[in-house]
Design an enzyme around this catalytic site. Structure first.
Site, mmCIF file in Angstrom:
data_model
loop_
_atom_site.group_PDB
_atom_site.id
_atom_site.type_symbol
_atom_site.label_atom_id
_atom_site.label_comp_id
_atom_site.label_asym_id
_atom_site.label_seq_id
_atom_site.Cartn_x
_atom_site.Cartn_y
_atom_site.Cartn_z
ATOM 1 N N MET A 104 9.764 -4.221 5.008
ATOM 2 C CA MET A 104 11.057 -3.557 5.036
ATOM 3 C C MET A 104 11.585 -3.146 6.420
ATOM 4 O O MET A 104 12.386 -2.018 6.472
ATOM 5 C CB MET A 104 10.543 -2.212 4.020
ATOM 6 C CG MET A 104 10.121 -2.712 2.786
ATOM 7 S SD MET A 104 10.174 -1.144 1.443
ATOM 8 C CE MET A 104 9.472 0.147 2.353
ATOM 9 N N LEU A 123 10.072 -2.508 12.329
ATOM 10 C CA LEU A 123 8.821 -3.464 12.559
ATOM 11 C C LEU A 123 7.902 -2.826 13.746
ATOM 12 O O LEU A 123 8.640 -2.151 14.644
ATOM 13 C CB LEU A 123 9.071 -4.739 12.735
ATOM 14 C CG LEU A 123 9.904 -5.664 11.710
ATOM 15 C CD1 LEU A 123 10.318 -6.765 12.035
ATOM 16 C CD2 LEU A 123 9.175 -5.560 10.297
ATOM 17 N N HIS A 181 3.360 -5.046 11.943
ATOM 18 C CA HIS A 181 4.138 -6.282 11.498
ATOM 19 C C HIS A 181 3.905 -7.451 12.298
ATOM 20 O O HIS A 181 3.622 -8.656 11.998
ATOM 21 C CB HIS A 181 5.573 -5.838 11.266
ATOM 22 C CG HIS A 181 5.938 -4.850 10.328
ATOM 23 N ND1 HIS A 181 6.367 -3.536 10.863
ATOM 24 C CD2 HIS A 181 5.820 -4.817 9.062
ATOM 25 C CE1 HIS A 181 6.196 -2.884 9.888
ATOM 26 N NE2 HIS A 181 6.093 -3.699 8.710
ATOM 27 N N GLY A 195 -0.649 -6.435 4.989
ATOM 28 C CA GLY A 195 -1.589 -5.478 5.837
ATOM 29 C C GLY A 195 -2.457 -4.800 4.991
ATOM 30 O O GLY A 195 -2.298 -4.505 3.963
#
Ligand code: PAF
Length: 279
Positions: free
Chosen positions: A30, A33, A37, A146
């Site tokens: 989304m 970052l 990420h 994650g």
């Protein structure tokens, strides 16, 4: 590295890459970052010829009183990070591109009844819907998520199994700040005092891990975690739970692979953290 905003543009490139026999790794995000990420992109870079990163603040996974409008965004920073990490393509659609007149949603039962699903009733429907769409659009060989969002990861694995998506779901370890706080785009909401208080989550993880080295009693592990959170005046527990690693249902006696997870409000900011028993 290019950035495109339409499904047709992604499809055209994916079509060409597949014709050339290239493998594709997708990192759905989304945006806003951070190193968490970046670690997903690094893993995707190692395992695939092509890396696609999607950046889309998905409206369908936010409840009415949640932070959709306030959700942090910084596209220039995100582009620079994706480029540094060797991504090949960013897919950055607008909500209309993803949801024009949409009436179809992907819902998952049971796994979404627990943990975050209790206080965020439509959240996982939104996640499953957008992830299904992204998997159809980018048709990746592998997709990367994650472990910090452990329930999301378990739900996506189950959805992919149940709906026969031809993709490997790769879970990647939690990335933490030097002082232990799990990296999250939402950490940016914390004031300096709250940032300090938020360390109770990673301390609770440590306490839970220490307890789980000596007992299989889930309530004892949960108690060790709760005690740490309750000692922090700025923290309010949403949940602390010990659950089966696949079904997300609470357990009495833990086994390796089960999950100890929590969501805690620090001021108005809701943070999550977890560890896997025996990992
Ligand atoms: O984990 C996230 O950032 C989001 O839930 C995801 C998987 C990108 C879907 O919007």
């Amino acid at each position: 590295m290019d950035m495109v905003s339409t499904v047709a543009e992604v499809r055209a490139r994916v079509h060409q890459w597949k014709k050339e026999g290239k493998t594709i790794g997708l990192v759905p995000t989304m945006g806003y970052l951070h190193e968490g990420h970046a670690s997903l992109m690094a893993q995707a870079r190692k395992e695939n010829d092509i890396v696609i990163v999607s950046i889309f603040v998905n409206p369908t996974q936010f409840g009415e009183n949640e932070d959709l409008d306030a959700y942090p965004r910084d596209l220039e920073h995100d582009r620079a990070l994706c480029s540094r990490m060797g991504a090949d393509l960013i897919f950055h659609p607008q909500p209309e591109e993803m949801y024009q007149n949409a009436c179809t949603y992907v819902n998952i039962n049971n796994l979404s009844d627990h943990l975050c699903g209790k206080s965020r009733p439509i959240h996982f429907r939104g996640v499953c819907t957008v992830v299904s769409k992204l998997l159809h659009i980018a048709a990746p060989d592998r997709a990367y998520f994650g472990q910090k969002d452990a329930q999301q990861l378990a739900i996506i694995r189950k959805m992919v199994e149940d709906l026969n998506f031809d993709v490997e779901i790769v879970g990647c370890p939690i990335v933490r700040e030097d002082d232990g706080l799990a990296k999250s785009s939402r950490n940016t909401y914390l004031s300096a005092t709250e940032r300090q208080a938020a360390l109770c989550l990673s301390r609770a993880v440590k306490a839970g891990q220490a307890a789980s080295a000596n007992t299989t009693d889930a309530s004892a592990i949960k108690k060790a975690m709760e005690e740490v959170i309750l000692a922090e005046p700025l923290a309010k527990i949403d949940y602390v739970e010990v659950v089966d690693g696949k079904t997300m249902a609470p357990v009495d006696t833990v086994k390796p692979g089960d999950l100890a997870a929590m969501a805690v409000f620090i001021g108005k900011t809701r943070l999550i953290d977890n560890f896997i028993i025996g990992a």
